[in-house]
Scaffold this motif. Structure first.
Motif, PDB file in Angstrom:
ATOM      1  N   ASN A 271       0.785  -1.243   0.000  1.00  0.00           N
ATOM      2  CA  ASN A 271       0.000   0.000   0.000  1.00  0.00           C
ATOM      3  C   ASN A 271       0.820   1.298   0.000  1.00  0.00           C
ATOM      4  OD1 ASN A 271       1.028  -0.148   2.552  1.00  0.00           O
ATOM      5  ND2 ASN A 271      -0.918   0.135   3.629  1.00  0.00           N
ATOM      6  N   PRO A 272       1.876   1.387  -0.779  1.00  0.00           N
ATOM      7  CA  PRO A 272       2.691   2.606  -0.682  1.00  0.00           C
ATOM      8  C   PRO A 272       1.927   3.873  -1.080  1.00  0.00           C
ATOM      9  CG  PRO A 272       3.356   1.290  -2.592  1.00  0.00           C
ATOM     10  CD  PRO A 272       2.414   0.450  -1.791  1.00  0.00           C
TER      11      PRO A 272
ATOM     12  N   GLU B   5      -7.597   1.163   1.144  1.00  0.00           N
ATOM     13  CA  GLU B   5      -6.841  -0.096   1.221  1.00  0.00           C
ATOM     14  C   GLU B   5      -7.759  -1.228   1.679  1.00  0.00           C
ATOM     15  OE1 GLU B   5      -3.772  -0.203   4.171  1.00  0.00           O
ATOM     16  OE2 GLU B   5      -5.137   0.291   5.801  1.00  0.00           O
TER      17      GLU B   5
ATOM     18  N   TYR C 107      -1.346   4.347  -0.691  1.00  0.00           N
ATOM     19  CA  TYR C 107      -2.285   4.631   0.399  1.00  0.00           C
ATOM     20  C   TYR C 107      -1.577   5.376   1.529  1.00  0.00           C
ATOM     21  CZ  TYR C 107      -5.454   3.861   4.307  1.00  0.00           C
ATOM     22  OH  TYR C 107      -6.270   4.049   5.390  1.00  0.00           O
ATOM     23  N   LEU C 108      -0.380   4.913   1.913  1.00  0.00           N
ATOM     24  CA  LEU C 108       0.363   5.571   2.996  1.00  0.00           C
ATOM     25  C   LEU C 108       0.756   6.985   2.594  1.00  0.00           C
ATOM     26  CD1 LEU C 108       2.604   2.589   4.225  1.00  0.00           C
ATOM     27  CD2 LEU C 108       0.441   3.414   5.196  1.00  0.00           C
ATOM     28  N   HIS C 109       1.103   7.148   1.328  1.00  0.00           N
ATOM     29  CA  HIS C 109       1.481   8.480   0.813  1.00  0.00           C
ATOM     30  C   HIS C 109       0.271   9.424   0.892  1.00  0.00           C
ATOM     31  CE1 HIS C 109       3.722  11.394  -1.327  1.00  0.00           C
ATOM     32  NE2 HIS C 109       3.249  11.171  -2.538  1.00  0.00           N
TER      33      HIS C 109
ATOM     34  N   LYS D 167      -2.326   9.110   2.878  1.00  0.00           N
ATOM     35  CA  LYS D 167      -2.651   9.356   4.283  1.00  0.00           C
ATOM     36  C   LYS D 167      -1.702  10.375   4.918  1.00  0.00           C
ATOM     37  CE  LYS D 167      -6.301   7.129   5.436  1.00  0.00           C
ATOM     38  NZ  LYS D 167      -7.463   7.908   5.868  1.00  0.00           N
ATOM     39  N   SER D 168      -0.481  10.461   4.378  1.00  0.00           N
ATOM     40  CA  SER D 168       0.485  11.424   4.931  1.00  0.00           C
ATOM     41  C   SER D 168       0.247  12.822   4.366  1.00  0.00           C
ATOM     42  CB  SER D 168       1.913  10.981   4.609  1.00  0.00           C
ATOM     43  OG  SER D 168       2.201  11.277   3.244  1.00  0.00           O
TER      44      SER D 168
END
Ligand SMILES: Cc1ncc(COP(=O)(O)O)c(C=O)c1O
Ligand SMILES: N[C@@H](CCOP(=O)(O)O)C(=O)O
Length: 527
Positions: A372-373, A422, A375-377, A379-380
């Motif tokens: 999930n790169p 995700e 998704y994390l990006h 979310k940040s």
């Protein structure tokens, strides 16, 4: 109508209904072919050759459809063109490359994009393009019988029809998920775009027909392309090997060992590709193929190569076309290497810019929580992107931790007010089983997209009456082992709530009657 009156006809006066009328009033015993004619463009009054098909002539029965296309080819100059430019280039940038060059990166090392001559395309209004595209659907005319090549002027406008390698891909089913929408989501306007019901069983066919056609052209031009290569999680390799085999071009595929399904593995093997099973993950294979294609005369077929996205964007155009040019509210796309989410954005955006529709849908990119790169990006707050090592997921085709098109995806999502979601392994497998229980047979990646839909419905972001399209990216038959594991409850730490295991019963009338009575009773109670 005489050819001279056609010559002067303005495009706006050439309605497709007139065109259909002409075809249908001719002898039904003849097989017809369209010819190109000169018309006056409504926008600038210049006499120009347009691709509108206005006259039909009987074809000679010994001709193939390629011969027909050759015979009807116009001798006038093609008004449309495209070239490579740096992706999201700063204003004033003059860097560009011919599509006949072998180039995958800009001078600064960034991504490339295919830029169309929009001014030339804009000389025809939205109604013209809608009518032209609609007139080509459901025919076997070369190459327009393909859902990709029916939009040829927007894809690879300069390629000779003779060089095109096509399996008449595209034109995939836009399925009204009536029961699934009603039963599980309380939705009445939910659709699944079945891009996986395709020649090699995934949406990759849409991009691969374009890429392999261009390779075919380059080889005829004696450019140094001995073979075509890709890294793959199974679908790109299947499409590449099939299209190359059909054109007689060598294909080389790099597969992460033991990380793709059996059905996907056998596809390039059967199609005669040179298959390397490499002891790494997809990202490792991707790194290797990029290094190898820089050294050897092997053309790179992954979506880093922006040609692929020109074909993939036609799925978005097709969705609009299938809704009679009405724009859905939401489109949900599973994301891995992240080329497709940008391709969809580009297709929608071109339709808006060229006046076929007046807005674009909001898009959702759905990732497996184990890979999930993006998704994390998201979310940040789109702060700093961190590639990751992706963990094993049933959605194995999106087990990607360092997506090559990250910049394209972020750009697309920002422009369409998009969302990233995700799905855990349990969520995606449950969603897949629920969809299957309503008559679909989807892949785990589509389960990821459906999970995103569940979450957005539960949070009230997507309303019950919003017209929503979930993009199904591969055929469920490629992923039967995951379904077998689920339905036999053989997955550790997963409840498999929607499993439907077979009932083992003795070959005895009474025993069969007992289990059937119990089953029918439970059905009556439920309904
Ligand atoms: C079945 C399937 N779904 C989704 C994807 C994701 O597409 P993209 O890599 O363009 O994000 C892929 C490939 O990556 C795929 O093979
Ligand atoms: N899912 C893909 C991964 C590679 O993506 P690509 O679009 O960059 O070729 C696959 O099937 O290989």
């Amino acid at each position: 109508m005489t050819s001279s009156s056609l010559f002067n006809a303005s495009l706006s006066s050439l309605s497709p209904n007139q065109d259909l009328f002409r075809r249908h009033t001719s002898s039904p015993l003849l097989r017809y072919r369209p010819v190109l004619v000169s018309c006056t463009s409504p926008a600038d009054g210049n006499n120009t050759t347009t691709p509108i098909e206005t006259i039909t002539k009987p074809r000679r029965t010994e001709n193939t459809i390629r011969d027909d296309a050759r015979l009807q080819r116009s001798t006038a100059a093609n008004p449309f063109s495209a070239r490579y430019v740096p992706f999201n280039a700063p204003p004033g940038s003059s860097e560009h490359y011919s599509l006949d060059e072998i180039v995958y990166r800009s001078r600064s090392g960034g991504l490339l994009d295919v830029e169309h001559d929009m001014e030339a395309l804009k000389r025809f209004d939205g109604a013209y393009w809608r009518d032209l595209f609609d007139s080509r659907v459901g025919k076997s005319t070369w190459p327009y019988g393909s859902g990709v090549w029916s939009k040829k002027e927007w894809v690879l406008p300069e390629i000779d029809d003779d060089d095109i390698v096509s399996a008449f891909e595209g034109n995939s089913n836009l399925f009204w998920a009536e029961r699934f929408g009603k039963k599980f989501l309380g939705m009445n306007d939910l659709w699944v775009k079945h891009c996986g019901i395709s020649h090699t069983g995934s949406f990759k066919d849409l991009g691969m027909t374009v890429l392999v056609s261009q390779v075919n052209r380059l080889r005829k031009m004696k450019r140094p392309v001995v073979g075509v290569g890709c890294a793959s999680t199974g679908d790109t390799s299947a499409a590449l090997s099939a299209y190359c085999a059909s054109a007689g071009i060598p294909s080389i595929v790099f597969l992460p060992a033991n990380k793709i399904s059996m059905a996907q593995l056998v596809q390039p093997i059967a199609n005669g590709a040179f298959v390397l099973s490499i002891d790494t993950d997809f990202d490792g294979c991707m790194k290797l193929i990029r290094e190898i294609t820089a050294e050897l005369p092997i053309y790179l077929a992954n979506s880093l190569n922006s040609l692929r996205l020109e074909g993939q964007k036609t799925a978005a155009i097709e969705i609009l076309q299938q809704f009679d040019w009405q724009v859905p509210d939401w489109v949900i796309v599973p994301g891995g290497n992240l080329g497709n989410i940008y391709a969809f954005y580009k297709g929608f955006k071109m339709c808006q810019e060229l006046g076929l529709v007046d807005r674009i849908p909001r898009m959702v990119c759905a990732q497996a929580a184990n890979a999930n790169p993006l998704y994390l990006h998201y979310k940040s707050g789109w702060k700093d992107f961190k590639p990751m090592t992706a963990s094993t997921t049933f959605a194995s085709a999106i087990q990607i931790g360092d997506p090559v098109s990250i910049d394209r995806a972020v750009y697309a999502l920002k422009k369409c007010d998009g969302i990233v979601e995700e799905a855990t392994e349990e969520e995606l497998m449950d969603a897949m089983a629920q969809a299957d229980s309503t008559g679909m047979f989807i892949c785990p990646h589509t389960g990821v997209a459906l999970t995103a839909l569940f979450k957005l419905r539960n949070r009230g972001v997507i309303a019950p009456t919003d017209r929503t399209v979930v993009v199904s990216t591969a055929h469920g038959l490629k992923f039967t082992q995951s379904k077998i594991d689920y339905h036999s409850k053989a997955i550790p730490d997963m409840a498999c709530r929607f499993s439907n295991p077979p009932v083992e019963v003795k070959a005895d009338f009474g025993a069969v009657m007992d289990v059937l009575k119990s089953y029918l009773g439970s059905q009556t109670l439920r309904s």
